[in-house]
Write an enzyme that holds these catalytic residues in place. Structure first.
Site, mmCIF file in Angstrom:
data_model
loop_
_atom_site.group_PDB
_atom_site.id
_atom_site.type_symbol
_atom_site.label_atom_id
_atom_site.label_comp_id
_atom_site.label_asym_id
_atom_site.label_seq_id
_atom_site.Cartn_x
_atom_site.Cartn_y
_atom_site.Cartn_z
ATOM 1 C CE LYS A 115 4.487 -0.013 2.524
ATOM 2 N NZ LYS A 115 3.548 -0.767 1.690
ATOM 3 C CB THR A 116 3.114 0.020 6.636
ATOM 4 O OG1 THR A 116 1.690 -0.084 6.731
ATOM 5 C CG2 THR A 116 3.720 -0.285 7.993
ATOM 6 N NE ARG B 115 -2.275 -4.300 -0.974
ATOM 7 C CZ ARG B 115 -1.727 -3.776 0.122
ATOM 8 N NH1 ARG B 115 -0.698 -4.374 0.685
ATOM 9 N NH2 ARG B 115 -2.217 -2.669 0.646
ATOM 10 N N GLY C 288 0.814 -1.214 0.000
ATOM 11 C CA GLY C 288 0.000 0.000 0.000
ATOM 12 C C GLY C 288 0.844 1.259 0.000
ATOM 13 C CG ASP D 188 -1.429 -0.490 8.137
ATOM 14 O OD1 ASP D 188 -2.076 0.486 7.704
ATOM 15 O OD2 ASP D 188 -1.495 -1.617 7.634
ATOM 16 C CG ASP E 137 4.449 -6.938 8.534
ATOM 17 O OD1 ASP E 137 3.893 -6.498 7.513
ATOM 18 O OD2 ASP E 137 3.815 -7.520 9.435
ATOM 19 C CG ASP E 138 3.483 -10.036 5.152
ATOM 20 O OD1 ASP E 138 4.008 -10.592 6.138
ATOM 21 O OD2 ASP E 138 2.260 -10.012 4.947
#
Ligand code: FBP
Length: 550
Positions: A199-200, A142, A78, A202, A172-173
């Protein structure tokens, strides 16, 4: 291409760097590291990249010369504000090592790495994207980079372009996969280094070393501005309860940060709901109690923040969702049979197939939500939790509860509601000064890690509550953040996801204030992100970071 006046001015902004990165560098290596848990298993799976030392860049009197290098960059997952600055920092960092270095961008995420969809990122291109939001410079995707065939295809593409290193900008993934890629390339002596960047929006990629993932700061500031505007409207009209769902996937960091910035009357924290093993009924009662209390004071209005993942943290809903996933898994006889059931009979048909407990929960849901749970599924056949309109579910259930209380004479107020979902509004915002500086530094620093031959590291910029000059730059071995977790029925090495810690300072402060915020109207209106003006407005760090580092 037309650009706004703000974008024109913002293009001139020179992001700040940690002092060490502005000078001649040298590497200072710490002790060997170990993974956060499951050390033996992780060591076995990553024999070439396990146990590497922490790295810090420090100023040096000597100028090192670096050979020419070509580097590829991938944006994964994302969007998050600041991605373009990671790339411009990487570009400038590479040029500072050797002006002949080249940067290539793989387009559309990890898919571009496998399919060799690539563009050379020249100074002209980079300059158009400095300090802008979005990932549109090369696009994101993705596709999961986890199969050896994909690694080999990527390697062939790197070889064809003379690429010596790849930077994966992801969550994380994606960083877990970057580490597997680094290990594989090291094992086969491929001559391609791999570096990750955190990055994120969240905020769930953080740990002892990584203080925050980029994009969280800006996205939360945008949502908090919008929440503040809604609060002011609510406080002016005094006739609506606004239920606002916030992105953030499983973790509630975004909801918590926005609550700390704006002081809503209600903010659910998924991690707390799970810890207290609350039922959906108890969550509804909690909200209804606050609405009743405020109504007693004549305040028939308020703002409730709902983290998008909350539904999965309610134990009975989690069981129900798992049962539905099994029942309607693609290719199963039950899924096939379900597709032939008339729409009007689907809820009854499904309820009969569930365990007695889940059947009761399923039937207690508003019809629209129950239907949504049987329909919206991802490519793996799982319920797409983020698409569930939790804010509407809660409004409907709270409304029903208030009607009952009214009949019993326990509630005399008037409940009018509005629902909102904030997510995409913030993911591509122009980065705040914090994210502009942090991202640029992460990219610049990634170039230094590559220059010094490192692989399997995540770009690390620490001490971020201090002025940028005092930030510490270096690298953390990705294996250090890993543990073993069950994924799709198998134990896998993954970067540990950071959920909200209920004994952490941000949550405990929130918990100490929320009763007052619930009853009184103590709204705070943060206003829009400011790029020009006093530092206390423009360079403010997130409340989460401020409290964590206090
Ligand atoms: P990443 O974890 O990839 O950074 O994505 C963050 C996020 O914005 C989540 O908050 C949200 O649940 C998800 O992406 C939505 O993604 P999409 O738009 O691809 O459905």
């Amino acid at each position: 291409m037309a650009i706004s006046a703000l974008q024109q001015e913002r293009a001139k902004y020179q992001p700040k760097l940690p002092k060490a990165l502005k000078e001649n560098l040298q590497v200072s290596e710490g002790d060997a590291t170990q993974s956060v848990a499951d050390q033996q298993e992780i060591k076995k799976l990553f024999p070439n990249t396990y146990g590497l030392p922490l790295i810090e860049f420090v100023a040096s009197d000597e100028k090192t010369t670096f050979p020419v290098m070509n580097v590829g960059v991938i944006l994964s997952g994302g969007q998050a504000p600041g991605g373009h600055n990671v790339i411009s920092g990487l570009f400038d960092g590479l040029k500072s090592l050797n002006p002949s270095n080249k940067l290539y961008g793989f387009k559309g995420g990890p898919g571009g790495f496998i399919d060799n969809d690539v563009v050379e990122l020249t100074a002209d291109i980079i300059d158009q994207y400095r300090n802008t939001g979005g990932f549109d410079i090369i696009g994101s995707g993705r596709t999961k980079l986890e199969e050896v065939e994909q690694f080999d295809e990527g390697l062939a593409n790197c070889k064809s372009l003379g690429i010596n290193a790849v930077v994966v900008i992801g969550g994380d993934d994606s960083n877990t996969n970057a580490c597997v890629l680094a290990e594989y390339y090291k094992k086969i002596d491929a001559g391609v280094q791999v570096i990750g960047c955190p990055k994120t929006i969240d905020g769930d990629l953080k740990n002892e070393m990584i203080e925050t993932s980029f994009g969280f700061d800006t996205a939360c500031k945008v949502y908090s501005e919008l929440i503040g505007n809604i609060m002011r409207d609510a406080n002016s009209a005094k006739k609506y309860w606004h239920f606002i769902k916030l992105m953030g996937r499983s973790a509630s960091h975004i909801a918590l940060e926005c609550a700390l910035q704006t002081h809503p009357n209600i903010c659910l924290i998924s991690e707390e709901v799970a810890e207290k093993e609350q039922t959906l009924g108890e969550v509804v009662d909690y909200i209804a109690d606050i609405i009743c209390k405020r109504a007693e004071n004549g305040d028939d209005f308020g703002v409730a923040l709902i983290p998008e993942g909350v539904i999965e943290f309610i134990p009975e809903m989690k069981v129900l969702i798992n049962e539905l996933n099994d029942l309607l898994a693609e290719g199963t006889a039950t899924a096939q049979a379900f597709s032939h059931v008339k729409k009007s009979h689907r809820i009854d048909w499904t309820a009969e197939k569930l365990s007695p407990k889940s059947s009761v929960v399923f039937r207690s849901l508003p019809e629209g939500i129950a239907n949504q749970l049987t329909l919206d599924r991802d490519p793996h056949g799982n319920v797409q939790v983020s698409k569930i309109e939790t804010e509407k579910l809660l409004i409907e259930m709270v409304e029903a509860e208030l009607s009952e209380r009214k009949l019993e004479g326990k509630y005399k107020g008037k409940f009018g509601s509005q629902n909102h979902f904030f997510g995409y509004e913030g993911r591509c915002a122009a980065p705040s000064n914090f994210d502009a500086d942090y991202c640029y530094s992460l990219g610049y620093n990634a170039a230094a890690l590559i220059g010094y031959g490192k692989t399997g590291y995540m770009s690390l910029v620490r001490n971020t509550t201090a002025p940028a000059d005092k930030w510490i730059a270096g690298g953390v071995p990705i294996t250090m953040m890993m543990n073993m977790e069950r994924r799709h029925g198998h134990m896998k090495p993954v970067i540990q996801k950071a959920l909200v810690e209920l004994d952490g300072k941000p949550f405990t402060y929130f918990a100490s204030q929320r009763e007052m915020w619930a009853e009184k109207t103590d709204f705070v209106y943060p206003g829009p992100i400011q790029y020009f003006g006093p530092a206390r407005v423009c360079d403010r760090v997130s409340e989460t970071l401020r409290l964590e580092k206090a």
